[in-house]
Design an enzyme around this catalytic site. Structure first.
Site, PDB file in Angstrom:
ATOM      1  N   GLU A  74       0.850  -1.321   0.113  1.00  0.00           N
ATOM      2  CA  GLU A  74       0.103  -0.149  -0.063  1.00  0.00           C
ATOM      3  C   GLU A  74       0.997   1.358   0.248  1.00  0.00           C
ATOM      4  O   GLU A  74       0.564   2.335   0.181  1.00  0.00           O
ATOM      5  CB  GLU A  74      -0.926   0.133   1.461  1.00  0.00           C
ATOM      6  CG  GLU A  74      -1.534  -1.190   1.611  1.00  0.00           C
ATOM      7  CD  GLU A  74      -2.891  -1.477   0.370  1.00  0.00           C
ATOM      8  OE1 GLU A  74      -3.104  -0.708  -0.562  1.00  0.00           O
ATOM      9  OE2 GLU A  74      -3.780  -2.216   0.576  1.00  0.00           O
ATOM     10  N   HIS A  93      -2.485   2.848   8.568  1.00  0.00           N
ATOM     11  CA  HIS A  93      -3.702   1.826   7.905  1.00  0.00           C
ATOM     12  C   HIS A  93      -3.854   0.558   8.860  1.00  0.00           C
ATOM     13  O   HIS A  93      -2.920   0.021   8.908  1.00  0.00           O
ATOM     14  CB  HIS A  93      -3.394   1.560   6.206  1.00  0.00           C
ATOM     15  CG  HIS A  93      -4.099   0.398   5.859  1.00  0.00           C
ATOM     16  ND1 HIS A  93      -5.567   0.591   5.674  1.00  0.00           N
ATOM     17  CD2 HIS A  93      -4.009  -0.842   5.318  1.00  0.00           C
ATOM     18  CE1 HIS A  93      -6.066  -0.677   5.166  1.00  0.00           C
ATOM     19  NE2 HIS A  93      -5.050  -1.326   4.771  1.00  0.00           N
ATOM     20  N   HIS A  95      -6.654  -2.630   9.836  1.00  0.00           N
ATOM     21  CA  HIS A  95      -7.793  -3.847   9.803  1.00  0.00           C
ATOM     22  C   HIS A  95      -8.269  -3.834  11.040  1.00  0.00           C
ATOM     23  O   HIS A  95      -8.603  -4.866  11.313  1.00  0.00           O
ATOM     24  CB  HIS A  95      -7.449  -5.101   9.038  1.00  0.00           C
ATOM     25  CG  HIS A  95      -6.963  -4.934   7.728  1.00  0.00           C
ATOM     26  ND1 HIS A  95      -6.270  -6.072   6.899  1.00  0.00           N
ATOM     27  CD2 HIS A  95      -6.388  -3.861   6.914  1.00  0.00           C
ATOM     28  CE1 HIS A  95      -5.822  -5.732   5.891  1.00  0.00           C
ATOM     29  NE2 HIS A  95      -5.936  -4.438   5.713  1.00  0.00           N
ATOM     30  N   TYR A 120     -14.415  14.920  20.145  1.00  0.00           N
ATOM     31  CA  TYR A 120     -12.979  14.850  20.275  1.00  0.00           C
ATOM     32  C   TYR A 120     -12.857  13.985  18.929  1.00  0.00           C
ATOM     33  O   TYR A 120     -11.866  14.109  18.223  1.00  0.00           O
ATOM     34  CB  TYR A 120     -12.600  13.366  21.255  1.00  0.00           C
ATOM     35  CG  TYR A 120     -11.088  13.609  21.597  1.00  0.00           C
ATOM     36  CD1 TYR A 120     -10.497  15.012  21.901  1.00  0.00           C
ATOM     37  CD2 TYR A 120     -10.162  12.449  21.652  1.00  0.00           C
ATOM     38  CE1 TYR A 120      -9.205  14.806  22.150  1.00  0.00           C
ATOM     39  CE2 TYR A 120      -9.174  12.371  22.040  1.00  0.00           C
ATOM     40  CZ  TYR A 120      -8.350  13.599  21.754  1.00  0.00           C
ATOM     41  OH  TYR A 120      -7.187  13.362  22.246  1.00  0.00           O
ATOM     42  N   HIS A 160     -12.713  -3.096   3.733  1.00  0.00           N
ATOM     43  CA  HIS A 160     -11.087  -3.231   4.094  1.00  0.00           C
ATOM     44  C   HIS A 160     -10.647  -2.765   5.206  1.00  0.00           C
ATOM     45  O   HIS A 160     -10.608  -3.293   6.109  1.00  0.00           O
ATOM     46  CB  HIS A 160     -10.577  -2.646   2.664  1.00  0.00           C
ATOM     47  CG  HIS A 160      -9.204  -2.798   2.529  1.00  0.00           C
ATOM     48  ND1 HIS A 160      -8.082  -2.434   1.484  1.00  0.00           N
ATOM     49  CD2 HIS A 160      -8.035  -3.084   3.754  1.00  0.00           C
ATOM     50  CE1 HIS A 160      -6.868  -2.499   1.800  1.00  0.00           C
ATOM     51  NE2 HIS A 160      -6.837  -3.197   2.925  1.00  0.00           N
TER      52      HIS A 160
HETATM   53  O1  LIG Z   1      -5.284  -5.827   2.877  1.00  0.00           O
HETATM   54  C1  LIG Z   1      -4.000  -5.831   2.649  1.00  0.00           C
HETATM   55  O2  LIG Z   1      -3.243  -6.913   2.316  1.00  0.00           O
HETATM   56  C2  LIG Z   1      -3.237  -4.586   2.896  1.00  0.00           C
HETATM   57  O3  LIG Z   1      -3.941  -3.342   3.048  1.00  0.00           O
HETATM   58  C3  LIG Z   1      -2.324  -4.759   4.275  1.00  0.00           C
HETATM   59  O4  LIG Z   1      -3.094  -4.449   5.148  1.00  0.00           O
HETATM   60  C4  LIG Z   1      -1.229  -5.489   4.465  1.00  0.00           C
HETATM   61  O5  LIG Z   1      -0.365  -5.365   3.221  1.00  0.00           O
HETATM   62  P1  LIG Z   1       1.163  -5.169   3.241  1.00  0.00           P
HETATM   63  O6  LIG Z   1       1.289  -3.807   4.224  1.00  0.00           O
HETATM   64  O7  LIG Z   1       1.695  -5.209   2.038  1.00  0.00           O
HETATM   65  O8  LIG Z   1       1.441  -6.244   4.102  1.00  0.00           O
END
Ligand SMILES: O=C(O)[C@@H](O)C(=O)COP(=O)(O)O
Length: 264
Positions: A74, A93, A95, A120, A160
């Site tokens: 990413e 980023h 999950h 906040y 995602h």
């Molecule tokens: O969902 C995915 O595969 C990417 O968004 C992620 O979170 C992990 O990818 P890398 O940073 O390449 O490990």
């Protein structure tokens, strides 16, 4: 701050998020802007729980690998945000469970996936626009994110997870945590409904008066005040609150003289 300290910081914040369940397995990626203008990022397929400061990926602003392991898939999305937000020094980023759950809900408001629940959240996160689903690592995600990045600090990638920035890595992590907590609150409150901050920002007018006016007079005053607010502020009638707070003439004074004694 030196590059070596920033490397340590990235590893420490990533581990802390891993330990608290914000990221599992190899999910998520983090980056920060280095003093030399390059970017330090988590390598692809690495775990937030056991990063090595010496093998983090160092890339140029065009994505060329300068040192360390192959960067996150990413990385283009991170670089797009740095380009559009020159004030930004760190990006996260995740999950994380609540935001990922939110990103899978049908019928999201694509302009703002979360209502403004707490001040906040409004302060740290702002609006949360949704980026349409695209496979992870797709260069098109980077393009879509780039379109929103100048105006929005946080974005939700459909099905995602979130991506959010801050002036440095510390602030980006704090913002990500606030966003995840807000999503958790959202799911907790959803069955009951919630007062959003938008409603709280609606005007409330309080009139202090000495007792004695008839119910009809008070009603007329409230209707006229409501009309004036609707006209002047351009808000919906339903959201204007007017309260009349009455006090006994023996419990209110002006210039030290009780109202009940004035004119005697
Ligand atoms: O969902 C995915 O595969 C990417 O968004 C992620 O979170 C992990 O990818 P890398 O940073 O390449 O490990």
């Amino acid at each position: 701050m030196s590059e070596s300290q920033l490397r340590q910081d990235l590893v420490r914040y990533a581990r802390s998020m891993y330990q608290r369940g914000y990221s599992s397995g190899g999910a998520g990626n983090i980056s920060l802007k280095l003093p030399d203008g390059n970017v330090l990022a988590t390598p692809t397929n690495s775990s937030f729980g056991d990063l090595d400061p010496d093998t983090l990926s160092k890339v140029t602003m065009t994505g060329e690998l300068l040192a360390g392991e192959k960067a996150s898939k990413e990385i283009l999305m991170h670089l797009a945000i740095y380009r559009q937000r020159p004030q930004c020094g760190g990006i996260v980023h995740l999950h994380s469970p609540w935001l990922t759950a939110l990103s899978c809900l049908p019928g999201l408001d694509n302009e703002n996936a979360l209502p403004p629940i707490t001040p906040y959240q409004v302060m740290r996160v702002g609006k949360l626009p949704v980026v349409r689903y695209l496979p992870p690592g797709s260069p098109v995600i980077a393009e879509e994110v780039e379109k929103l990045a100048a105006e929005h600090n946080s974005k939700l990638l459909a099905n995602h997870g979130p991506i959010i920035s801050g002036k440095d890595i510390r602030e980006a992590v704090f913002n990500a945590e606030e966003l995840e907590e807000t999503a958790r609150l959202y799911f907790m409150l959803k069955p009951f409904g919630m007062n959003s901050q938008e409603e709280k920002r609606m005007p409330e007018i309080v009139v202090y008066a000495v007792e004695g006016r008839s119910a009809e007079q008070k009603k007329t005053l409230m209707v006229k005040i409501t009309e004036a607010v609707v006209e002047s502020f351009g808000v919906e009638r339903d959201r204007v609150v007017v309260s009349i707070v009455e006090t006994k003439a023996s419990e209110k004074s002006r210039g030290g003289v009780l109202y009940c004694e004035r004119g005697k």
